[in-house]
Design an enzyme around this catalytic site. Sequence first.
Site: not given
Length: 215
Positions: A21, A44, A74, A134, A163, A183-184
């Site tokens: 994302r 994703e 999304t 999810k 998290g 993700g990040s």
Amino acid sequence: MYKKLRTLQTIEESGAVLIVRLDNADLAERVAEAAIAGGFRALEITLSIPGAVDVIRKLAEKHGPDGIAVGAGTVLDEHSAYECIRAGADFLVSPQLNPAMIRTANRYQVPTVSGAYTPTELVNSAEAGADILKLFPAEAGGIPYAKSVLAPLAHLPIMPAGGVTLENVGEWFAAGVAGVGVGSYVTKAWQPDGDFNRVTKAAKEFLSAVAEARR
């Protein structure tokens, strides 16, 4: 093997889905390529990225023959679901229970990852036909909440998103989750100096931690 089963097997064997994302399509594609080089086999690409469908198409065409599962995230409606399937998405992800998305995906035999948080939402998503649930937003309740939910619902394939870190991924699997979304930690590893090799390195580190946690 049927394609749907093959995609689910890829996600299960990987134990982790990379959630991409980012601000634009070029950046998303560069990060995805670096993460694939680091070993990720399930990614994703969220539709919040401008031009996300084109990124999905490019990655699916290039890496699909190598067994990489490229999904769309999304996905909020039936139209988006069909557009992503047409672009070659191997699986669809929503942040909430979206029966229209699940129905469309099942029509074309594409796996779904349905967002849910409460026990009621999780069970309703399973009843609606979602393949993976999810747990979102997972950071809200964290690992203790996941343990509580999984106590009566251990039969459901639950995957937290949010998290999950290199340091706590082992605790998530110990809690009983089927896999994790990250993700990040990986997708933004390039930010200190613009070196995308950092993404590849972070991907290898995270997947190594996942493998260790599942032994």
